[in-house]
Enzyme design. Structure first.
Site, PDB file in Angstrom:
ATOM      1  N   HIS A 186      -3.375   6.448  10.218  1.00 41.21           N
ATOM      2  CA  HIS A 186      -2.319   7.433  10.057  1.00 41.21           C
ATOM      3  C   HIS A 186      -2.654   8.755  10.743  1.00 41.21           C
ATOM      4  O   HIS A 186      -3.812   9.081  10.964  1.00 41.21           O
ATOM      5  CB  HIS A 186      -1.999   7.670   8.574  1.00 41.21           C
ATOM      6  CG  HIS A 186      -3.181   8.016   7.728  1.00 41.21           C
ATOM      7  ND1 HIS A 186      -4.086   7.078   7.292  1.00 41.21           N
ATOM      8  CD2 HIS A 186      -3.606   9.208   7.237  1.00 41.21           C
ATOM      9  CE1 HIS A 186      -5.019   7.665   6.558  1.00 41.21           C
ATOM     10  NE2 HIS A 186      -4.760   8.962   6.513  1.00 41.21           N
ATOM     11  N   ASP A 233      -5.573  18.449   6.423  1.00 45.46           N
ATOM     12  CA  ASP A 233      -6.978  18.105   6.596  1.00 45.46           C
ATOM     13  C   ASP A 233      -7.411  17.280   5.388  1.00 45.46           C
ATOM     14  O   ASP A 233      -6.913  17.485   4.274  1.00 45.46           O
ATOM     15  CB  ASP A 233      -7.846  19.362   6.683  1.00 45.46           C
ATOM     16  CG  ASP A 233      -7.814  20.013   8.058  1.00 45.46           C
ATOM     17  OD1 ASP A 233      -7.069  19.521   8.918  1.00 45.46           O
ATOM     18  OD2 ASP A 233      -8.525  21.010   8.254  1.00 45.46           O
ATOM     19  N   HIS A 251      -6.531   9.058  12.095  1.00 46.78           N
ATOM     20  CA  HIS A 251      -7.709   8.448  11.479  1.00 46.78           C
ATOM     21  C   HIS A 251      -7.229   7.300  10.602  1.00 46.78           C
ATOM     22  O   HIS A 251      -6.039   7.036  10.488  1.00 46.78           O
ATOM     23  CB  HIS A 251      -8.535   9.458  10.682  1.00 46.78           C
ATOM     24  CG  HIS A 251      -7.817  10.041   9.505  1.00 46.78           C
ATOM     25  ND1 HIS A 251      -7.022  11.166   9.604  1.00 46.78           N
ATOM     26  CD2 HIS A 251      -7.759   9.679   8.201  1.00 46.78           C
ATOM     27  CE1 HIS A 251      -6.532  11.469   8.426  1.00 46.78           C
ATOM     28  NE2 HIS A 251      -6.949  10.579   7.554  1.00 46.78           N
ATOM     29  N   HIS A 274       0.819  -1.209   0.000  1.00 43.12           N
ATOM     30  CA  HIS A 274       0.000   0.000   0.000  1.00 43.12           C
ATOM     31  C   HIS A 274       0.857   1.265   0.000  1.00 43.12           C
ATOM     32  O   HIS A 274       1.824   1.387   0.750  1.00 43.12           O
ATOM     33  CB  HIS A 274      -0.926   0.014   1.216  1.00 43.12           C
ATOM     34  CG  HIS A 274      -1.982   1.074   1.121  1.00 43.12           C
ATOM     35  ND1 HIS A 274      -3.094   0.939   0.322  1.00 43.12           N
ATOM     36  CD2 HIS A 274      -2.074   2.291   1.706  1.00 43.12           C
ATOM     37  CE1 HIS A 274      -3.832   2.027   0.423  1.00 43.12           C
ATOM     38  NE2 HIS A 274      -3.229   2.870   1.258  1.00 43.12           N
TER      39      HIS A 274
END
Length: 391
Positions: A302, A308, A338, A265
């Site tokens: 992460h 943002d 998040h 990933h």
């Protein structure tokens, strides 16, 4: 912008007398950064300066172009349930700004009817994404047919209007400067690189000019400093017979985007599609997933401490999320971690392909939440990372 384009009749030499059908044309130069960056030249039957009336426009949409930042400052992950936003109509009637900072804004439009007047955004470039529906984007530089999956880019101060054939619940992003193709995808000459996720042929400029020959009064609505003024002319002010240059509106289909893959990933920057000053737009499109034998295709949890993140969910089963409907927007501010819902992280192991379709905007300055967004907020969202929670 992207490259040089031409449509219709233009002079053989810039800034010289140009006649069309026995009459002299007005040469209308549209340019950025003073006269130092991209420009286009429009050849018009008259200069677009013959207003007979100018006044502030008051309309009944409280969410655009005006907006009100909320006075709530909780640092938390948010989910805006945009499908419950029921206001429909023309672009100006149905538009709402949800997230904003000094460089960009993110909003929605529930387009269900055609615009009567042309609109010009003198504050920013705009890009609309069309997840459903079809119609015609009419600009003073000509018409673009749009359909499901299209991005529609309108450069700053180019008047346009939507001719709606079927309803479209659009995403709209404003960028105040340097909005367009990311610099890393272009050669110094401006040509798009061979390893970019698209090429010049994927960008569609207007295919036909407008045909306005009316002699009745006509109004153009202009947005500047989050206010609207309405400019009335004795007739349609942009009777363009041709143009050329590097500054023009375009459509780009998300289905023409060429995704990159890896054995493990990689960060979402590999999905970049457009960028502006201190923000990026990214596509998550159907693609092959990571192919290392022990790969975890789902994004890692992460803390991107300087960014943002807002995501507009279009369709498919999104790899990292549960409980979010199509056209909803999630907002994950910098300062707190998040990532995927816990079960999604484990469930992704062994997956070979994803059908997800979503658009992400990452900003390098904080986004402020508007009152319009708070009307749509799912207040339980921040706590849905509990692995015992079942939505």
């Amino acid at each position: 912008m992207i490259d040089y384009r031409k449509l219709g009749f233009v002079s053989t030499k810039q800034h010289t007398i140009c006649e069309y059908e026995g009459k002299m044309l007005a040469e209308h130069v549209i340019t950025r950064d003073g006269f130092n960056e991209q420009y286009s030249i429009l050849y018009q039957k008259r200069a677009p300066t013959h207003e007979i009336k100018v006044e502030l426009l008051q309309h009944d949409n409280p969410f655009f172009p005006s907006f009100h930042k909320t006075n709530t400052h909780e640092l938390k992950r948010r989910h805006f349930q945009t499908p419950i936003y029921k206001k429909e109509g023309s672009m100006l009637e149905s538009r709402a700004t949800l997230l904003i900072n000094d460089n960009c804004s993110i909003g929605i439009v529930n387009l269900s009817k055609s615009d009567e007047n042309f609109f010009s955004n003198a504050d920013a470039d705009e890009i609309f994404f069309v997840p459903e529906g079809s119609g015609i984007l009419q600009t003073i530089m000509g018409e673009i047919d749009y359909k499901k999956g299209d991005y529609l880019f309108i450069p700053k101060a180019i008047p346009y209007r939507f001719i709606c054939h079927s309803k479209s619940n659009m995403l709209v992003v404003e960028g105040k400067s340097k909005f367009g193709i990311p610099a890393e995808f272009k050669q110094p000459s401006g040509q798009i690189k061979l390893d970019a996720p698209y090429n010049h042929r994927d960008f569609k400029s207007p295919t036909r000019l407008l045909n306005f020959e009316d002699n009745e009064n006509y109004c153009v609505i202009v947005k500047k400093d989050h206010n609207l003024t309405i400019h009335e002319y004795t007739d349609f002010p942009y009777k363009v017979v041709g143009w050329d240059g590097w500054y023009w509106p375009f459509s780009f289909s998300i289905y023409d985007y060429q995704p990159k893959t890896s054995s493990v990933h990689l960060p979402p920057t590999i999905h970049n599609v457009f960028s502006g000053n201190k923000f990026y737009m990214m596509n998550f499109v159907p693609r092959m997933l990571d192919y290392h034998p022990k790969a975890v295709p789902c994004p890692w949890p992460h803390s991107s401490v300087d960014c943002d993140e807002a995501i507009f969910y279009v369709s498919g089963d999104f790899t990292s999320r549960k409980g979010i409907s199509n056209y909803s927007i999630s907002f994950h501010p910098a300062g707190i971690p998040h990532g995927p819902h816990p079960e999604r992280y484990e469930q992704s192991i062994g997956a070979k392909y994803t059908q997800e379709l979503a658009i992400m905007v990452d900003t390098f300055e904080p986004l402020f939440v508007t009152e319009a967004a708070m009307v749509l907020e799912d207040r339980k969202y921040h706590f849905t990372w509990d692995s015992h929670d079942h939505l």
